[in-house]
Design a protein around this motif. Structure first.
Motif, PDB file in Angstrom:
ATOM      1  N   ILE A  20       0.808  -1.219   0.000  1.00 38.10           N
ATOM      2  CA  ILE A  20       0.000   0.000   0.000  1.00 38.10           C
ATOM      3  C   ILE A  20       0.845   1.275   0.000  1.00 38.10           C
ATOM      4  O   ILE A  20       0.361   2.341  -0.401  1.00 38.10           O
ATOM      5  CB  ILE A  20      -0.992   0.034   1.193  1.00 38.10           C
ATOM      6  CG1 ILE A  20      -0.238  -0.056   2.533  1.00 38.10           C
ATOM      7  CG2 ILE A  20      -1.994  -1.090   1.091  1.00 38.10           C
ATOM      8  CD1 ILE A  20      -1.159   0.063   3.741  1.00 38.10           C
ATOM      9  N   ALA A  21       2.099   1.177   0.437  1.00 40.66           N
ATOM     10  CA  ALA A  21       2.927   2.388   0.548  1.00 40.66           C
ATOM     11  C   ALA A  21       3.172   3.031  -0.814  1.00 40.66           C
ATOM     12  O   ALA A  21       3.081   4.261  -0.957  1.00 40.66           O
ATOM     13  CB  ALA A  21       4.250   2.069   1.230  1.00 40.66           C
ATOM     14  N   ALA A  25       2.144   6.836  -1.912  1.00 45.96           N
ATOM     15  CA  ALA A  25       3.233   7.793  -2.117  1.00 45.96           C
ATOM     16  C   ALA A  25       3.157   8.414  -3.511  1.00 45.96           C
ATOM     17  O   ALA A  25       3.346   9.623  -3.675  1.00 45.96           O
ATOM     18  CB  ALA A  25       4.579   7.105  -1.912  1.00 45.96           C
ATOM     19  N   ILE A  26       2.888   7.604  -4.527  1.00 46.95           N
ATOM     20  CA  ILE A  26       2.789   8.113  -5.900  1.00 46.95           C
ATOM     21  C   ILE A  26       1.626   9.074  -6.035  1.00 46.95           C
ATOM     22  O   ILE A  26       1.744  10.132  -6.666  1.00 46.95           O
ATOM     23  CB  ILE A  26       2.647   6.936  -6.886  1.00 46.95           C
ATOM     24  CG1 ILE A  26       3.965   6.150  -6.962  1.00 46.95           C
ATOM     25  CG2 ILE A  26       2.249   7.427  -8.272  1.00 46.95           C
ATOM     26  CD1 ILE A  26       3.870   4.861  -7.731  1.00 46.95           C
ATOM     27  N   ALA A  27       0.501   8.720  -5.417  1.00 46.73           N
ATOM     28  CA  ALA A  27      -0.666   9.616  -5.466  1.00 46.73           C
ATOM     29  C   ALA A  27      -0.345  10.966  -4.832  1.00 46.73           C
ATOM     30  O   ALA A  27      -0.751  12.020  -5.334  1.00 46.73           O
ATOM     31  CB  ALA A  27      -1.845   8.960  -4.755  1.00 46.73           C
ATOM     32  N   LEU A  41      -5.286   3.440  -5.166  1.00 51.14           N
ATOM     33  CA  LEU A  41      -4.914   2.319  -4.308  1.00 51.14           C
ATOM     34  C   LEU A  41      -5.754   1.096  -4.653  1.00 51.14           C
ATOM     35  O   LEU A  41      -5.230  -0.026  -4.759  1.00 51.14           O
ATOM     36  CB  LEU A  41      -5.104   2.697  -2.835  1.00 51.14           C
ATOM     37  CG  LEU A  41      -4.865   1.589  -1.794  1.00 51.14           C
ATOM     38  CD1 LEU A  41      -3.428   1.103  -1.857  1.00 51.14           C
ATOM     39  CD2 LEU A  41      -5.206   2.081  -0.398  1.00 51.14           C
ATOM     40  N   GLN A  42      -7.063   1.298  -4.847  1.00 50.87           N
ATOM     41  CA  GLN A  42      -7.947   0.188  -5.196  1.00 50.87           C
ATOM     42  C   GLN A  42      -7.511  -0.481  -6.499  1.00 50.87           C
ATOM     43  O   GLN A  42      -7.409  -1.714  -6.581  1.00 50.87           O
ATOM     44  CB  GLN A  42      -9.391   0.668  -5.331  1.00 50.87           C
ATOM     45  CG  GLN A  42     -10.352  -0.453  -5.707  1.00 50.87           C
ATOM     46  CD  GLN A  42     -11.623   0.024  -6.380  1.00 50.87           C
ATOM     47  OE1 GLN A  42     -11.666   1.133  -6.929  1.00 50.87           O
ATOM     48  NE2 GLN A  42     -12.665  -0.788  -6.362  1.00 50.87           N
ATOM     49  N   ARG A  43      -7.228   0.328  -7.512  1.00 53.61           N
ATOM     50  CA  ARG A  43      -6.838  -0.226  -8.809  1.00 53.61           C
ATOM     51  C   ARG A  43      -5.529  -1.007  -8.705  1.00 53.61           C
ATOM     52  O   ARG A  43      -5.371  -2.073  -9.308  1.00 53.61           O
ATOM     53  CB  ARG A  43      -6.702   0.900  -9.844  1.00 53.61           C
ATOM     54  CG  ARG A  43      -8.004   1.605 -10.177  1.00 53.61           C
ATOM     55  CD  ARG A  43      -7.869   2.451 -11.442  1.00 53.61           C
ATOM     56  NE  ARG A  43      -6.836   3.479 -11.333  1.00 53.61           N
ATOM     57  CZ  ARG A  43      -7.041   4.705 -10.861  1.00 53.61           C
ATOM     58  NH1 ARG A  43      -8.244   5.053 -10.428  1.00 53.61           N
ATOM     59  NH2 ARG A  43      -6.053   5.587 -10.818  1.00 53.61           N
ATOM     60  N   THR A  44      -4.595  -0.463  -7.925  1.00 49.57           N
ATOM     61  CA  THR A  44      -3.296  -1.131  -7.774  1.00 49.57           C
ATOM     62  C   THR A  44      -3.436  -2.471  -7.074  1.00 49.57           C
ATOM     63  O   THR A  44      -2.872  -3.483  -7.519  1.00 49.57           O
ATOM     64  CB  THR A  44      -2.313  -0.237  -6.999  1.00 49.57           C
ATOM     65  OG1 THR A  44      -2.129   0.995  -7.710  1.00 49.57           O
ATOM     66  CG2 THR A  44      -0.968  -0.910  -6.829  1.00 49.57           C
ATOM     67  N   ILE A  45      -4.182  -2.518  -5.973  1.00 47.87           N
ATOM     68  CA  ILE A  45      -4.371  -3.769  -5.230  1.00 47.87           C
ATOM     69  C   ILE A  45      -5.126  -4.785  -6.085  1.00 47.87           C
ATOM     70  O   ILE A  45      -4.808  -5.987  -6.079  1.00 47.87           O
ATOM     71  CB  ILE A  45      -5.121  -3.510  -3.912  1.00 47.87           C
ATOM     72  CG1 ILE A  45      -4.298  -2.592  -2.993  1.00 47.87           C
ATOM     73  CG2 ILE A  45      -5.448  -4.817  -3.206  1.00 47.87           C
ATOM     74  CD1 ILE A  45      -2.955  -3.153  -2.607  1.00 47.87           C
ATOM     75  N   TRP A  73       8.194   2.769  -9.538  1.00 45.04           N
ATOM     76  CA  TRP A  73       8.034   3.817  -8.529  1.00 45.04           C
ATOM     77  C   TRP A  73       9.001   4.957  -8.830  1.00 45.04           C
ATOM     78  O   TRP A  73       8.635   6.132  -8.817  1.00 45.04           O
ATOM     79  CB  TRP A  73       8.303   3.216  -7.150  1.00 45.04           C
ATOM     80  CG  TRP A  73       7.905   4.086  -5.989  1.00 45.04           C
ATOM     81  CD1 TRP A  73       7.577   5.405  -6.022  1.00 45.04           C
ATOM     82  CD2 TRP A  73       7.793   3.686  -4.621  1.00 45.04           C
ATOM     83  NE1 TRP A  73       7.279   5.857  -4.762  1.00 45.04           N
ATOM     84  CE2 TRP A  73       7.397   4.824  -3.885  1.00 45.04           C
ATOM     85  CE3 TRP A  73       7.999   2.484  -3.959  1.00 45.04           C
ATOM     86  CZ2 TRP A  73       7.211   4.772  -2.499  1.00 45.04           C
ATOM     87  CZ3 TRP A  73       7.802   2.447  -2.579  1.00 45.04           C
ATOM     88  CH2 TRP A  73       7.413   3.573  -1.870  1.00 45.04           C
ATOM     89  N   GLY A  74      10.253   4.592  -9.136  1.00 37.28           N
ATOM     90  CA  GLY A  74      11.247   5.608  -9.475  1.00 37.28           C
ATOM     91  C   GLY A  74      10.891   6.386 -10.728  1.00 37.28           C
ATOM     92  O   GLY A  74      11.068   7.605 -10.792  1.00 37.28           O
TER      93      GLY A  74
END
Length: 429
Positions: A20-21, A25-27, A41-45, A73-74
Motif C-alpha cells: 500500500i505504501a 506515495a505516488i498519489a 490504491l484500489q486499482r493497484t491492489i 516507482w522511481g
C-alpha cells in the motif's frame, strides 16, 4: 480447506501490507486528493491480486506475490518532476506513464518469445543473487527503521511508545516463527499482525478506519488518465526498464527456487519464459487499469521461510482474497488502517530471513575469491547510490535517472558486469 483459507488470508494481509505504501506515495507526489488516492490504491491492489493468479496459473507457478515495482516507482517520481517541464499537467504525465505500462507489457512478451529471457538467466549466479539479496535488505532497511520509530515524514520526531510497541511485535513475530507448534509457526505472520494491531489499539496508536461513501461494491475504472498515447522518451525508458524488470523477476524466482530446493526439498521446473509472458500480461493489465507496474517480490521467499508454507494453493487463495477485497471500499479502508509500524515490524522479521538466504547463496559459490571481489564492487556501488538524493539526478534522461536512483538494480548490474569480466577476461581463479 480451512488450512488453505487461513494460509490464503495470511498471504493476502502480507501482500496488502507490503504494497500500500507505493500507490499512496505516488498519489501524493502527483497531488491526488483523498478520493483519487483511494481509487488509485484500489486499482493497484486489484491488479496485484490478478497478477498473482496469472503467475500462479500460467507463469512461474511459484508462491511469489506481486508488488509495485520499485523501478516503476522511481519512474513515476521522475515523471512527476517533468510536470510543467515536458508535460503541462499531472494528468498528461500520468497518461504517458499509463501508456508506458503497455509498452513494457508488449516488450516482456517479445523478449520471452525471442529467447532474450533465456539468455539473461545465465547471469544470475549464486554471487549475483547474494549481492541482490543483500542490497534488497539494505534498500528497504531505511523505510523499515523509520516505520518502527513512528517517523512518517521528513522532520517527524521519533515516538517512544510506537518504538517500544513495534519492538514487542518484532519479538512476538520471532517467537511465533520459531514456535514448536507447527500451527503457530505456519501462521506466524497472521498471528503477529493480529497481536500488533490489538497492541497499537490498546495504546491508542491505531489509526481510525476512514469512512467510505458511494456504492458498497465498486469495480475499478479503466484508462483513467485518458486513451493510450505514443511517447518516444517513454518508449526508450521502458525498453531499458523492462530488461531490468526481467532481471528483478529472475532474481526473485531464483531465490524462491533455491529456498524450495534447500529448505523444503521441492524441485521446480524452469518456467522463466512463461513468467516473462505472465509479467507482460500483468503490465498490460496495470496499464489498462491505470495503476503501478507489478513485479514478483523477492521478500516472498522470506515469508515462505518464516511461515513454512511453500504450497501454491494457499497462495492462490490469497490472490483471490486480495482481488475480492479490492472490490469493496469498506474492506479496503479497514486494511489500509493497519498501523504502519506493525507492518514494518513483521517485515523486519521476514527480511531477516533474507540475509540468511543471501549467505547461503554465497556458500554455494565454488570460486569464493572471485565472489568476494564481485560482491565488493556490487555492494559498494549499490549502497553508495542509495545515499544520493533522487533530486540530484533530475537533469539526466529518465531511463538513466530511474536506474541510478535504484541502488538495488545498479549494484546488481555492476556485479553481473564485474563477474563476467573476471570470468571471461581476467580469469581469476
Amino acid at each position: 480447506m480451512t488450512k488453505n483459507l487461513a494460509g490464503g488470508l495470511q498471504w493476502a494481509i502480507f501482500l496488502i501490507a507490503s504494497s500500500i505504501a507505493a500507490p499512496i506515495a505516488i498519489a501524493s507526489i502527483f497531488g491526488m486528493d483523498t478520493a483519487d488516492t483511494a481509487l488509485f490504491l484500489q486499482r493497484t491492489i486489484f491488479v496485484l491480486g490478478i497478477a498473482c493468479l496469472i503467475q500462479a496459473f500460467i507463469g512461474h507457478r511459484l508462491p511469489i506475490n506481486e508488488g509495485p515495482a520499485g523501478l516503476w516507482w522511481g519512474v513515476f517520481i521522475v515523471y512527476a518532476g517533468l510536470v510543467g517541464v515536458l508535460y503541462s499537467t499531472a494528468e498528461e504525465s500520468l497518461q504517458v506513464l499509463q501508456s508506458g505500462l503497455f509498452y513494457s507489457g508488449i516488450l516482456f512478451i517479445v523478449f520471452a518469445v525471442t529467447g532474450v529471457v533465456d539468455k539473461l538467466k545465465q547471469f544470475f549466479t549464486p554471487t549475483v543473487t547474494f549481492v541482490y539479496l543483500l542490497l534488497l535488505v539494505l534498500q528497504i532497511s531505511e523505510s523499515i527503521m523509520k516505520g518502527l520509530f513512528g517517523i512518517s515524514s521528513e522532520g517527524d520526531l521519533m515516538d517512544v511508545r510506537v518504538l517500544l510497541a513495534a519492538v514487542a511485535v518484532i519479538l512476538i513475530t520471532f517467537y511465533f516463527m520459531f514456535h514448536r507448534s507447527a500451527f503457530i509457526s505456519r501462521y506466524s505472520v497472521l498471528l503477529s499482525i493480529a497481536f500488533g494491531w490489538l497492541l497499537f489499539w490498546a495504546i491508542g496508536k491505531a489509526p481510525s478506519i476512514p469512512e467510505t461513501s458511494g456504492a458498497w461494491m465498486t469495480f475499478p475504472d479503466m484508462l483513467v488518465f485518458g486513451p493510450l498515447v505514443f511517447d518516444g522518451g517513454m518508449l526508450v525508458t521502458t525498453l531499458f526498464l523492462t530488461v531490468l524488470l526481467i532481471a528483478n523477476m529472475m532474481a526473485s524466482v531464483s531465490v524462491m527456487e533455491s529456498l524450495l530446493k534447500n529448505a523444503f526439498s521441492i524441485q521446480s521446473e524452469d518456467r522463466m519464459k512463461q513468467a516473462s509472458v505472465a509479467s507482460g500480461l500483468n503490465h498490460l493489465l496495470a496499464g489498462l487499469f491505470s495503476s503501478v507496474g507489478p513485479v514478483p517480490i523477492s521478500g516472498a521467499a522470506g515469508f515462505v521461510s518464516a511461515t513454512r508454507t511453500p504450497g501454491l494453493r494457499p497462495f492462490i487463495v490469497g490472490g483471490v482474497i486480495v482481488t475480492g477485497i479490492s472490490l469493496f471500499p469498506q474492506l479496503m479502508a479497514v486494511l489500509a488502517s493497519l498501523p504502519a509500524p506493525v507492518a514494518y515490524a513483521v517485515i523486519f522479521a521476514i527480511f531477516s530471513k533474507m540475509i540468511e538466504m543471501a549467505f547461503n547463496e554465497l556458500e554455494a559459490e565454488p570460486n569464493r575469491k572471485r565472489a568476494y571481489k564481485v560482491a565488493a564492487f556490487g555492494l559498494m556501488t549499490g549502497v553508495g547510490l542509495m545515499f544520493i538524493p533522487t533530486e540530484s539526478m533530475a537533469g539526466l534522461p529518465s531511463a538513466v535517472a530511474a536506474i541510478l536512483s535504484n541502488g538495488l538494480i545498479s549494484g546488481t548490474i555492476i556485479a553481473i558486469i564485474i563477474e563476467q569480466v573476471m570470468t571471461r577476461v581476467i580469469r581469476i581463479k
